[in-house]
Write a protein that holds these residues in place. Structure first.
Motif, PDB file in Angstrom:
ATOM      1  N   ASP A  14      16.906   5.631  43.120  1.00 17.37           N
ATOM      2  CA  ASP A  14      17.761   6.811  42.997  1.00 17.37           C
ATOM      3  C   ASP A  14      16.851   7.984  42.643  1.00 17.37           C
ATOM      4  O   ASP A  14      16.389   8.105  41.518  1.00 17.37           O
ATOM      5  CB  ASP A  14      18.816   6.577  41.918  1.00 17.37           C
ATOM      6  CG  ASP A  14      19.778   7.725  41.760  1.00 17.37           C
ATOM      7  OD1 ASP A  14      19.559   8.792  42.355  1.00 17.37           O
ATOM      8  OD2 ASP A  14      20.755   7.559  41.009  1.00 17.37           O
ATOM      9  N   SER A  15      16.570   8.832  43.598  1.00 16.33           N
ATOM     10  CA  SER A  15      15.558   9.876  43.435  1.00 16.33           C
ATOM     11  C   SER A  15      15.968  11.013  42.520  1.00 16.33           C
ATOM     12  O   SER A  15      15.114  11.688  41.954  1.00 16.33           O
ATOM     13  CB  SER A  15      15.157  10.442  44.791  1.00 16.33           C
ATOM     14  OG  SER A  15      16.266  11.065  45.405  1.00 16.33           O
ATOM     15  N   ASP A  16      17.274  11.247  42.355  1.00 18.86           N
ATOM     16  CA  ASP A  16      17.705  12.389  41.546  1.00 18.86           C
ATOM     17  C   ASP A  16      18.633  12.009  40.402  1.00 18.86           C
ATOM     18  O   ASP A  16      19.137  12.878  39.697  1.00 18.86           O
ATOM     19  CB  ASP A  16      18.373  13.440  42.428  1.00 18.86           C
ATOM     20  CG  ASP A  16      19.538  12.887  43.228  1.00 18.86           C
ATOM     21  OD1 ASP A  16      19.976  11.743  42.964  1.00 18.86           O
ATOM     22  OD2 ASP A  16      20.014  13.596  44.135  1.00 18.86           O
ATOM     23  N   GLY A  17      18.881  10.722  40.223  1.00 19.06           N
ATOM     24  CA  GLY A  17      19.745  10.274  39.132  1.00 19.06           C
ATOM     25  C   GLY A  17      21.227  10.384  39.426  1.00 19.06           C
ATOM     26  O   GLY A  17      22.046  10.070  38.562  1.00 19.06           O
ATOM     27  N   VAL A  18      21.578  10.820  40.630  1.00 17.42           N
ATOM     28  CA  VAL A  18      23.004  10.963  40.977  1.00 17.42           C
ATOM     29  C   VAL A  18      23.368  10.216  42.260  1.00 17.42           C
ATOM     30  O   VAL A  18      24.385  10.507  42.871  1.00 17.42           O
ATOM     31  CB  VAL A  18      23.434  12.444  41.069  1.00 17.42           C
ATOM     32  CG1 VAL A  18      23.343  13.125  39.720  1.00 17.42           C
ATOM     33  CG2 VAL A  18      22.622  13.185  42.112  1.00 17.42           C
ATOM     34  N   LEU A  78       7.727   9.975  41.493  1.00 15.59           N
ATOM     35  CA  LEU A  78       8.892   9.516  40.736  1.00 15.59           C
ATOM     36  C   LEU A  78       8.608   8.193  40.041  1.00 15.59           C
ATOM     37  O   LEU A  78       8.925   8.024  38.857  1.00 15.59           O
ATOM     38  CB  LEU A  78      10.101   9.390  41.657  1.00 15.59           C
ATOM     39  CG  LEU A  78      11.405   8.940  41.020  1.00 15.59           C
ATOM     40  CD1 LEU A  78      11.815   9.853  39.875  1.00 15.59           C
ATOM     41  CD2 LEU A  78      12.499   8.881  42.074  1.00 15.59           C
ATOM     42  N   LEU A  82       8.688   7.789  35.989  1.00 15.43           N
ATOM     43  CA  LEU A  82       9.614   6.848  35.353  1.00 15.43           C
ATOM     44  C   LEU A  82       8.876   5.844  34.474  1.00 15.43           C
ATOM     45  O   LEU A  82       9.343   5.491  33.389  1.00 15.43           O
ATOM     46  CB  LEU A  82      10.447   6.110  36.405  1.00 15.43           C
ATOM     47  CG  LEU A  82      11.483   6.944  37.145  1.00 15.43           C
ATOM     48  CD1 LEU A  82      12.124   6.120  38.255  1.00 15.43           C
ATOM     49  CD2 LEU A  82      12.530   7.489  36.197  1.00 15.43           C
ATOM     50  N   ASP A  85       7.697   7.686  31.293  1.00 14.05           N
ATOM     51  CA  ASP A  85       8.839   8.026  30.452  1.00 14.05           C
ATOM     52  C   ASP A  85       9.533   6.795  29.875  1.00 14.05           C
ATOM     53  O   ASP A  85      10.345   6.914  28.962  1.00 14.05           O
ATOM     54  CB  ASP A  85       9.883   8.828  31.247  1.00 14.05           C
ATOM     55  CG  ASP A  85       9.385  10.218  31.617  1.00 14.05           C
ATOM     56  OD1 ASP A  85       8.351  10.665  31.071  1.00 14.05           O
ATOM     57  OD2 ASP A  85      10.036  10.853  32.478  1.00 14.05           O
ATOM     58  N   ALA A  87      11.724   5.239  31.431  1.00 17.62           N
ATOM     59  CA  ALA A  87      13.115   5.499  31.823  1.00 17.62           C
ATOM     60  C   ALA A  87      13.699   4.345  32.629  1.00 17.62           C
ATOM     61  O   ALA A  87      12.983   3.538  33.224  1.00 17.62           O
ATOM     62  CB  ALA A  87      13.183   6.778  32.643  1.00 17.62           C
ATOM     63  N   ARG A  89      16.347   3.597  35.776  1.00 17.19           N
ATOM     64  CA  ARG A  89      16.906   4.290  36.929  1.00 17.19           C
ATOM     65  C   ARG A  89      17.543   3.260  37.850  1.00 17.19           C
ATOM     66  O   ARG A  89      17.156   2.095  37.860  1.00 17.19           O
ATOM     67  CB  ARG A  89      15.790   5.032  37.660  1.00 17.19           C
ATOM     68  CG  ARG A  89      16.186   5.932  38.809  1.00 17.19           C
ATOM     69  CD  ARG A  89      17.054   7.140  38.431  1.00 17.19           C
ATOM     70  NE  ARG A  89      16.418   8.144  37.635  1.00 17.19           N
ATOM     71  CZ  ARG A  89      15.837   9.238  38.090  1.00 17.19           C
ATOM     72  NH1 ARG A  89      15.787   9.483  39.374  1.00 17.19           N
ATOM     73  NH2 ARG A  89      15.307  10.105  37.254  1.00 17.19           N
ATOM     74  N   PRO A 104      20.566  -0.938  37.435  1.00 16.40           N
ATOM     75  CA  PRO A 104      19.511  -0.278  36.665  1.00 16.40           C
ATOM     76  C   PRO A 104      18.296  -1.180  36.456  1.00 16.40           C
ATOM     77  O   PRO A 104      18.427  -2.364  36.159  1.00 16.40           O
ATOM     78  CB  PRO A 104      20.201   0.030  35.334  1.00 16.40           C
ATOM     79  CG  PRO A 104      21.246  -1.037  35.200  1.00 16.40           C
ATOM     80  CD  PRO A 104      21.702  -1.334  36.599  1.00 16.40           C
ATOM     81  N   GLN A 106      13.973  -1.018  34.933  1.00 16.41           N
ATOM     82  CA  GLN A 106      12.905  -0.289  34.256  1.00 16.41           C
ATOM     83  C   GLN A 106      11.577  -0.768  34.841  1.00 16.41           C
ATOM     84  O   GLN A 106      11.385  -1.975  35.045  1.00 16.41           O
ATOM     85  CB  GLN A 106      12.926  -0.539  32.755  1.00 16.41           C
ATOM     86  CG  GLN A 106      11.879   0.252  32.008  1.00 16.41           C
ATOM     87  CD  GLN A 106      11.981   0.059  30.506  1.00 16.41           C
ATOM     88  OE1 GLN A 106      12.274  -1.028  30.031  1.00 16.41           O
ATOM     89  NE2 GLN A 106      11.748   1.120  29.768  1.00 16.41           N
TER      90      GLN A 106
END
Length: 137
Positions: A14-18, A78, A82, A85, A87, A89, A104, A106
């Motif tokens: 997911d490149s933009d989180g949406v 990206l 990630l 961070d 993060a 995703r 999701p 990591q």
């Protein structure tokens, strides 16, 4: 089912989180592992002293590994960001003639290597970080 091309096993992020998914470019190898930990409920009264397992118990997890070349600036940047961070995703793994596993993840490892007479390569590992879904094709 007929033999499938390994290159058709796709990893998308997911490149933009949406929900805008892009293929992680440059991957030469990809592996998806699904595991379910069992819960042993054997006791002295178990029939014949055979092990008994708790149905539906334990922890499910998925791991993804990949290796390849950096080829696409967007997905490469990206992935690095990630990792640094720490993060989580959304990712999708498309398995030809089987379906899509999504959820999701990591990035838990990101390794770089290169020979003096060759290209820069990377290895990565991802671990599931929540519930995954499966959609058959």
């Amino acid at each position: 089912m007929a033999a499938q091309k390994g290159r058709d096993l796709l990893l998308k992020i997911d490149s933009d989180g949406v929900g805008t998914f892009v293929t992680v470019a440059g991957l030469r190898t990809r592996t998806l592992g699904l595991n379910a930990q069992s819960v042993d409920v054997t006791d002295m009264e178990s029939a014949g002293e055979w092990r008994e397992l708790l149905a539906g118990g334990g922890i499910k997890r998925a791991s993804i590994t990949g290796a390849g070349l950096f080829r696409d600036a967007q997905s490469d940047a990206l992935m690095r960001q990630l990792f640094f961070d720490g993060a989580i995703r959304a990712f999708q793994v498309t398995i030809p003639d089987f379906g899509v596993i999504a959820g999701p993840f990591q990035i838990t490892a990101l390794e770089f290597s290169g020979r003096h007479d060759g290209e820069l390569t990377f290895d990565m590992a991802l671990e599931s970080a929540g519930e995954l879904t499966f959609a058959a094709v």
